[in-house]
Write a protein that holds these residues in place. Structure first.
Motif, PDB file in Angstrom:
ATOM      1  N   GLU A  40      46.447  67.911  26.074  1.00  0.00           N
ATOM      2  CA  GLU A  40      46.342  66.999  25.190  1.00  0.00           C
ATOM      3  C   GLU A  40      45.637  67.262  23.840  1.00  0.00           C
ATOM      4  OE1 GLU A  40      44.926  63.497  27.195  1.00  0.00           O
ATOM      5  OE2 GLU A  40      46.245  63.572  28.723  1.00  0.00           O
ATOM      6  N   ALA A  41      46.053  68.341  23.402  1.00  0.00           N
ATOM      7  CA  ALA A  41      45.441  68.927  22.277  1.00  0.00           C
ATOM      8  C   ALA A  41      46.455  68.821  20.942  1.00  0.00           C
ATOM      9  CB  ALA A  41      45.393  70.579  22.314  1.00  0.00           C
ATOM     10  N   THR A  42      45.983  68.823  19.863  1.00  0.00           N
ATOM     11  CA  THR A  42      46.636  68.674  18.576  1.00  0.00           C
ATOM     12  C   THR A  42      46.783  70.127  18.080  1.00  0.00           C
ATOM     13  OG1 THR A  42      45.708  66.370  18.113  1.00  0.00           O
ATOM     14  CG2 THR A  42      46.798  67.833  16.366  1.00  0.00           C
ATOM     15  N   VAL A  43      47.961  70.467  17.535  1.00  0.00           N
ATOM     16  CA  VAL A  43      48.207  71.597  16.773  1.00  0.00           C
ATOM     17  C   VAL A  43      48.748  71.354  15.412  1.00  0.00           C
ATOM     18  CG1 VAL A  43      49.381  73.801  16.900  1.00  0.00           C
ATOM     19  CG2 VAL A  43      48.755  73.027  19.192  1.00  0.00           C
ATOM     20  N   ILE A  44      47.993  71.846  14.500  1.00  0.00           N
ATOM     21  CA  ILE A  44      48.546  71.630  12.973  1.00  0.00           C
ATOM     22  C   ILE A  44      48.720  73.204  12.498  1.00  0.00           C
ATOM     23  CG2 ILE A  44      47.631  71.240  10.712  1.00  0.00           C
ATOM     24  CD1 ILE A  44      45.345  69.443  12.323  1.00  0.00           C
ATOM     25  N   ILE A  45      50.117  73.165  12.048  1.00  0.00           N
ATOM     26  CA  ILE A  45      50.595  74.404  11.882  1.00  0.00           C
ATOM     27  C   ILE A  45      51.047  74.345  10.296  1.00  0.00           C
ATOM     28  CG2 ILE A  45      52.605  76.110  12.086  1.00  0.00           C
ATOM     29  CD1 ILE A  45      52.747  74.996  14.978  1.00  0.00           C
ATOM     30  N   SER A  46      50.783  75.221   9.169  1.00  0.00           N
ATOM     31  CA  SER A  46      50.988  75.312   8.142  1.00  0.00           C
ATOM     32  C   SER A  46      52.093  76.165   7.918  1.00  0.00           C
ATOM     33  CB  SER A  46      49.947  75.672   7.060  1.00  0.00           C
ATOM     34  OG  SER A  46      49.827  76.751   6.845  1.00  0.00           O
ATOM     35  N   SER A  47      53.013  75.934   7.390  1.00  0.00           N
ATOM     36  CA  SER A  47      54.433  77.080   7.354  1.00  0.00           C
ATOM     37  C   SER A  47      55.177  76.852   6.040  1.00  0.00           C
ATOM     38  CB  SER A  47      54.945  76.961   8.564  1.00  0.00           C
ATOM     39  OG  SER A  47      55.983  78.075   8.692  1.00  0.00           O
ATOM     40  N   HIS A  48      55.805  78.047   5.776  1.00  0.00           N
ATOM     41  CA  HIS A  48      57.151  77.613   4.728  1.00  0.00           C
ATOM     42  C   HIS A  48      58.360  77.782   5.526  1.00  0.00           C
ATOM     43  CE1 HIS A  48      53.899  79.040   2.181  1.00  0.00           C
ATOM     44  NE2 HIS A  48      54.517  78.186   1.307  1.00  0.00           N
ATOM     45  N   ASN A  49      58.472  77.982   6.839  1.00  0.00           N
ATOM     46  CA  ASN A  49      59.600  77.980   7.775  1.00  0.00           C
ATOM     47  C   ASN A  49      59.688  76.635   8.261  1.00  0.00           C
ATOM     48  OD1 ASN A  49      61.766  78.585   9.526  1.00  0.00           O
ATOM     49  ND2 ASN A  49      60.986  80.348  10.050  1.00  0.00           N
ATOM     50  N   LEU A  50      60.377  75.923   7.612  1.00  0.00           N
ATOM     51  CA  LEU A  50      60.681  74.551   7.897  1.00  0.00           C
ATOM     52  C   LEU A  50      61.640  74.313   9.058  1.00  0.00           C
ATOM     53  CD1 LEU A  50      60.847  72.910   4.374  1.00  0.00           C
ATOM     54  CD2 LEU A  50      58.829  73.346   5.664  1.00  0.00           C
ATOM     55  N   ARG A  51      62.572  75.308   8.980  1.00  0.00           N
ATOM     56  CA  ARG A  51      63.300  75.296  10.124  1.00  0.00           C
ATOM     57  C   ARG A  51      62.633  75.706  11.683  1.00  0.00           C
ATOM     58  NH1 ARG A  51      65.703  73.318  13.242  1.00  0.00           N
ATOM     59  NH2 ARG A  51      67.415  74.272  14.576  1.00  0.00           N
ATOM     60  N   GLU A  52      61.629  76.316  11.552  1.00  0.00           N
ATOM     61  CA  GLU A  52      61.137  76.498  12.554  1.00  0.00           C
ATOM     62  C   GLU A  52      60.113  75.236  13.160  1.00  0.00           C
ATOM     63  OE1 GLU A  52      60.142  80.514  14.492  1.00  0.00           O
ATOM     64  OE2 GLU A  52      58.513  80.221  12.943  1.00  0.00           O
ATOM     65  N   LEU A  53      59.660  74.544  12.252  1.00  0.00           N
ATOM     66  CA  LEU A  53      58.867  73.363  12.531  1.00  0.00           C
ATOM     67  C   LEU A  53      59.581  72.333  13.247  1.00  0.00           C
ATOM     68  CD1 LEU A  53      56.259  73.613   9.341  1.00  0.00           C
ATOM     69  CD2 LEU A  53      55.978  74.502  11.692  1.00  0.00           C
ATOM     70  N   GLU A  54      60.975  72.337  12.507  1.00  0.00           N
ATOM     71  CA  GLU A  54      61.887  71.152  12.959  1.00  0.00           C
ATOM     72  C   GLU A  54      61.993  71.111  14.349  1.00  0.00           C
ATOM     73  OE1 GLU A  54      65.766  69.374  10.890  1.00  0.00           O
ATOM     74  OE2 GLU A  54      65.445  71.320  10.636  1.00  0.00           O
ATOM     75  N   ASP A  55      62.041  72.133  14.994  1.00  0.00           N
ATOM     76  CA  ASP A  55      62.135  72.377  16.508  1.00  0.00           C
ATOM     77  C   ASP A  55      60.993  72.085  17.132  1.00  0.00           C
ATOM     78  OD1 ASP A  55      64.740  72.865  16.282  1.00  0.00           O
ATOM     79  OD2 ASP A  55      64.680  75.117  16.372  1.00  0.00           O
ATOM     80  N   LEU A  56      59.856  72.381  16.639  1.00  0.00           N
ATOM     81  CA  LEU A  56      58.435  72.290  17.229  1.00  0.00           C
ATOM     82  C   LEU A  56      57.649  71.092  17.258  1.00  0.00           C
ATOM     83  CD1 LEU A  56      56.813  74.240  18.912  1.00  0.00           C
ATOM     84  CD2 LEU A  56      55.761  75.078  16.989  1.00  0.00           C
ATOM     85  N   CYS A  57      57.552  70.329  15.927  1.00  0.00           N
ATOM     86  CA  CYS A  57      56.717  69.355  15.413  1.00  0.00           C
ATOM     87  C   CYS A  57      57.331  67.891  15.583  1.00  0.00           C
ATOM     88  CB  CYS A  57      56.348  69.688  14.042  1.00  0.00           C
ATOM     89  SG  CYS A  57      55.538  71.098  13.755  1.00  0.00           S
ATOM     90  N   ASP A  58      56.382  67.165  15.733  1.00  0.00           N
ATOM     91  CA  ASP A  58      56.862  65.637  15.727  1.00  0.00           C
ATOM     92  C   ASP A  58      56.224  64.871  14.786  1.00  0.00           C
ATOM     93  OD1 ASP A  58      54.199  65.455  16.623  1.00  0.00           O
ATOM     94  OD2 ASP A  58      54.450  64.760  18.695  1.00  0.00           O
ATOM     95  N   HIS A  59      55.537  65.508  14.074  1.00  0.00           N
ATOM     96  CA  HIS A  59      54.797  64.778  13.012  1.00  0.00           C
ATOM     97  C   HIS A  59      54.640  65.794  11.749  1.00  0.00           C
ATOM     98  CE1 HIS A  59      52.994  61.152  11.758  1.00  0.00           C
ATOM     99  NE2 HIS A  59      52.063  61.962  10.992  1.00  0.00           N
TER     100      HIS A  59
END
Length: 162
Positions: A40-59
């Protein structure tokens, strides 16, 4: 990987997938998803690769010049902005689409290409009322949303290239 061994409740990653080959990238992505589910952790990712974040993030949040432009649930963000491609017998002007919340508009002859904010059902109803020869509502990718939002802020992509 080392950071996960400490079992943090909040994990901050900067460009976490850069330099990883596709196999390792997939393994790290699975590792993060499993870690979040199990702890039940929170992961905050900064990235310029938005396509990759689209598959991984919910916020998602968009940062620009040290400030937060917006932050929303990805599903909500993508369901409230659309690309509309439509054709009419004569070219249309921006004011002809007054019932829509237009973010950007391009005109190519009788074809109008709009990015509009708002509910898809309302957008569909507005388009049907205008009786176009053709119209299509298309979802935007996270990258397209990012580019559109940056253009609204005055970030002229064309000037960067030319």
């Amino acid at each position: 990987i080392l950071a996960l061994s400490c079992r943090p409740k909040i994990l901050l990653l900067d460009e976490a997938f850069d330099g990883l080959d596709p196999v390792i990238r997939s393994a790290v992505r699975r590792l993060l998803v499993n870690y979040v589910a199990e702890h039940e952790a929170t992961v905050i990712i900064s990235s310029h690769n938005l396509r990759e974040l689209e598959d991984l993030c919910d916020h998602i949040g968009l940062l620009h010049q040290g400030g937060v432009i917006f932050e929303r649930e990805l599903d909500h963000l993508q369901s409230n902005i659309h690309k509309v491609q439509c054709a009419f017998t004569a070219p249309k002007q921006r004011q002809d689409f007054a019932d829509l919340d237009i973010v950007t508009m391009e005109q190519q002859g009788n074809l109008s290409i709009l990015v509009v904010r708002g509910d898809s059902q309302r957008t569909e109803a507005c388009m049907k009322a205008m009786q176009p020869l053709y119209y299509e509502l298309l979802p935007l990718t996270l990258e397209e949303i990012f580019i559109t939002e940056m253009e609204v802020l005055g970030y002229d992509i064309q000037q960067l290239i030319y």
